[in-house]
Design a protein around this motif. Structure first.
Motif, mmCIF file in Angstrom:
data_model
loop_
_atom_site.group_PDB
_atom_site.id
_atom_site.type_symbol
_atom_site.label_atom_id
_atom_site.label_comp_id
_atom_site.label_asym_id
_atom_site.label_seq_id
_atom_site.Cartn_x
_atom_site.Cartn_y
_atom_site.Cartn_z
ATOM 1 N N LEU A 162 -6.236 2.011 3.245
ATOM 2 C CA LEU A 162 -5.049 2.636 2.672
ATOM 3 C C LEU A 162 -3.774 1.895 3.069
ATOM 4 O O LEU A 162 -2.840 1.778 2.271
ATOM 5 C CB LEU A 162 -4.968 4.105 3.094
ATOM 6 C CG LEU A 162 -5.968 5.049 2.417
ATOM 7 C CD1 LEU A 162 -5.991 6.401 3.116
ATOM 8 C CD2 LEU A 162 -5.640 5.224 0.942
ATOM 9 N N GLU A 163 -3.724 1.404 4.294
ATOM 10 C CA GLU A 163 -2.565 0.622 4.746
ATOM 11 C C GLU A 163 -2.436 -0.656 3.918
ATOM 12 O O GLU A 163 -1.325 -1.061 3.540
ATOM 13 C CB GLU A 163 -2.712 0.257 6.234
ATOM 14 C CG GLU A 163 -2.609 1.430 7.200
ATOM 15 C CD GLU A 163 -1.191 1.959 7.380
ATOM 16 O OE1 GLU A 163 -0.271 1.439 6.704
ATOM 17 O OE2 GLU A 163 -1.022 2.907 8.171
ATOM 18 N N GLU A 164 -3.571 -1.258 3.598
ATOM 19 C CA GLU A 164 -3.582 -2.468 2.772
ATOM 20 C C GLU A 164 -3.071 -2.150 1.359
ATOM 21 O O GLU A 164 -2.254 -2.890 0.794
ATOM 22 C CB GLU A 164 -5.014 -3.031 2.700
ATOM 23 C CG GLU A 164 -5.095 -4.403 2.070
ATOM 24 C CD GLU A 164 -6.518 -4.953 2.083
ATOM 25 O OE1 GLU A 164 -6.843 -5.734 1.168
ATOM 26 O OE2 GLU A 164 -7.307 -4.594 2.989
ATOM 27 N N PHE A 165 -3.550 -1.028 0.808
ATOM 28 C CA PHE A 165 -3.100 -0.584 -0.514
ATOM 29 C C PHE A 165 -1.588 -0.328 -0.497
ATOM 30 O O PHE A 165 -0.873 -0.717 -1.429
ATOM 31 C CB PHE A 165 -3.856 0.686 -0.915
ATOM 32 C CG PHE A 165 -3.438 1.260 -2.244
ATOM 33 C CD1 PHE A 165 -4.066 0.865 -3.413
ATOM 34 C CD2 PHE A 165 -2.411 2.200 -2.331
ATOM 35 C CE1 PHE A 165 -3.683 1.391 -4.642
ATOM 36 C CE2 PHE A 165 -2.014 2.720 -3.553
ATOM 37 C CZ PHE A 165 -2.664 2.316 -4.710
ATOM 38 N N LYS A 166 -1.114 0.323 0.552
ATOM 39 C CA LYS A 166 0.310 0.639 0.694
ATOM 40 C C LYS A 166 1.156 -0.630 0.706
ATOM 41 O O LYS A 166 2.207 -0.699 0.054
ATOM 42 C CB LYS A 166 0.509 1.434 1.993
ATOM 43 C CG LYS A 166 1.958 1.768 2.324
ATOM 44 C CD LYS A 166 2.032 2.517 3.651
ATOM 45 C CE LYS A 166 3.460 2.668 4.125
ATOM 46 N NZ LYS A 166 3.549 3.403 5.407
ATOM 47 N N ASN A 167 0.703 -1.644 1.428
ATOM 48 C CA ASN A 167 1.441 -2.912 1.523
ATOM 49 C C ASN A 167 1.510 -3.647 0.186
ATOM 50 O O ASN A 167 2.445 -4.402 -0.076
ATOM 51 C CB ASN A 167 0.803 -3.818 2.580
ATOM 52 C CG ASN A 167 0.945 -3.253 3.983
ATOM 53 O OD1 ASN A 167 1.868 -2.472 4.257
ATOM 54 N ND2 ASN A 167 0.040 -3.622 4.880
ATOM 55 N N GLU A 168 0.501 -3.418 -0.658
ATOM 56 C CA GLU A 168 0.440 -4.106 -1.952
ATOM 57 C C GLU A 168 1.179 -3.355 -3.052
ATOM 58 O O GLU A 168 1.383 -3.896 -4.143
ATOM 59 C CB GLU A 168 -1.026 -4.295 -2.369
ATOM 60 C CG GLU A 168 -1.791 -5.291 -1.499
ATOM 61 C CD GLU A 168 -3.274 -5.315 -1.815
ATOM 62 O OE1 GLU A 168 -3.701 -4.525 -2.704
ATOM 63 O OE2 GLU A 168 -4.001 -6.116 -1.204
#
Length: 394
Positions: free
Chosen positions: A239-245
């Motif tokens: 989810l953190e990766e999705f948020k950053n993208e």
């Protein structure tokens, strides 16, 4: 406040969408069950069933998938499923032919998947419709000027031979839509390049659709989700990766509560248990019952304990009004798809019937799934259709 709660278990995930502490959507993602709806495959035609104008297509899964002639012939527009032609399916496809198809309805224990050559490739702001010139706008965008602006913008930026469905999240956006079109068209180009590879002799998966959580975040990008609570480090990392993208989720709070039953928040277990009930009581004392069959879902409205006042028509209208709001909630909460028939308590006043239909249409706008209210039949039954958010095994 809109938030998502994700609980990983040994056999999969439980995903709950909450609004001010109330459960509005709930899904269970089975670890053993592979969701295929939305996947794109290069398949091979195995059998043609002339009497049904259909064929079986091998897409590399346990059971061959099923395709009908209407899912092969080109669409003219979104209201007409296919071009009316007196044509035999054997004139359109041949046994052994490769077909680029998308799964529209997942397989179950009895049947293989239902597939179509009409591809719908989702992005954040548009869904790409390759090989068409159709450009339509989400029915939830009601402003006519905004509709025209969006159609013009998308038309000017789409490549020749591509159409699109403009999503609700596109409202008041411009640069973001153009970037999204480029991104989705690039994805489609990669899919088509792989599909025409002459060395590709077996059925193959070319594109895997987003999982339930990814789809939820994509669909609700304009709903301002404030918080996601999870009980698993891996899910939090993803989810953190999705948020950053995704810039629109820059302020999203992702909270990890490891080794904790996060569904205990808001007494969610009780809300989930209540959701399974056939009978749902209304505040006024009336109730609705929900019965699912293989063909359709039947919803019955009853006065129950409510006796109302001396005016029978007003008593009936109040129960039907309250039932309508609850039915729209339950359709979304239970992810009921397909044909839905509502048996309202009989109303004599045509104006009241019209009010109930308009209320139903208004309440269904809160649903991120595609719904179509057909209206009252000659037997005074309300008829509508709803598309599943995620496919079900049953």
């Amino acid at each position: 406040m809109i938030e998502i709660i994700v609980q990983r278990q040994e056999n999969g995930k439980q995903i709950a969408l909450m609004e001010n502490g109330k459960l509005i959507e709930y899904y269970e993602e089975d670890k053993e069950y592979r969701r295929r709806e939305g996947n794109i495959y290069i398949g091979i035609v195995k059998n043609i069933i002339h009497g049904m104008q259909s064929a079986f297509v091998d897409i590399g899964t346990e059971k061959n998938s099923f395709i009908h002639l209407k899912d092969i012939l080109p669409k003219i527009d979104e209201t007409k499923e296919f071009q009316q032609e007196n044509v035999e399916i054997s004139k359109v496809i041949k046994i052994g032919q490769k077909l680029l198809v998308q799964v529209k309805k997942d397989s179950n224990e009895k049947k293989g998947a239902r597939v179509s050559t009409h591809i719908n490739l989702p992005g954040k702001y548009i869904a790409l419709l390759p090989n068409t010139d159709i450009i339509t706008v989400s029915q939830k965008i009601e402003d006519k000027k905004e509709q025209q602006r969006l159609i013009k913008l998308v038309k000017e930026n789409l490549s020749d031979g591509n159409g699109a469905v403009i999503r609700t999240s596109a409202q008041n956006k411009e640069k973001e839509i153009i970037e999204d079109i480029k991104k989705v068209e690039k994805k489609w180009s990669q899919i088509t390049q792989t599909s025409i590879n002459p060395e590709l002799e077996r059925p193959q998966l070319l594109y895997r659709s987003e999982n339930i959580l990814e789809k939820m975040l994509m669909d609700l990008a304009d709903e301002k989700i404030e918080k996601i609570t999870v009980n698993d480090k891996k899910i939090k990392s993803e989810l953190e990766e999705f948020k950053n993208e995704n810039q629109e989720y820059a302020n999203l709070k992702i909270e990890l509560r490891e080794e904790e039953k996060v569904l205990d928040i808001y007494e969610l277990e009780k809300q989930i248990e209540k959701m399974q009930n056939r009978k749902i009581w209304l505040k006024c004392g009336g109730f609705i019952t929900i019965d699912k069959t293989e063909a359709l879902t039947a919803i019955d409205v009853n006065t129950g304990k409510y006796t109302g006042n001396r005016d029978l028509e007003q008593t009936v209208y109040r129960v039907n009004h309250e039932a309508t709001v609850e039915i729209a909630k339950q359709l979304r909460l239970r992810d009921i798809g397909g044909i839905v028939i509502i048996d309202y308590i009989d109303m004599q006043n045509e104006e009241n019937k019209d009010k109930i239909q308009k209320l139903l249409q208004e309440e269904l706008k809160k649903d991120r799934s595609k719904t179509q209210v057909e209206g009252f039949t000659k037997l005074d039954l309300m008829e509508l259709t709803r598309k599943h958010i995620c496919s079900h095994k049953d």
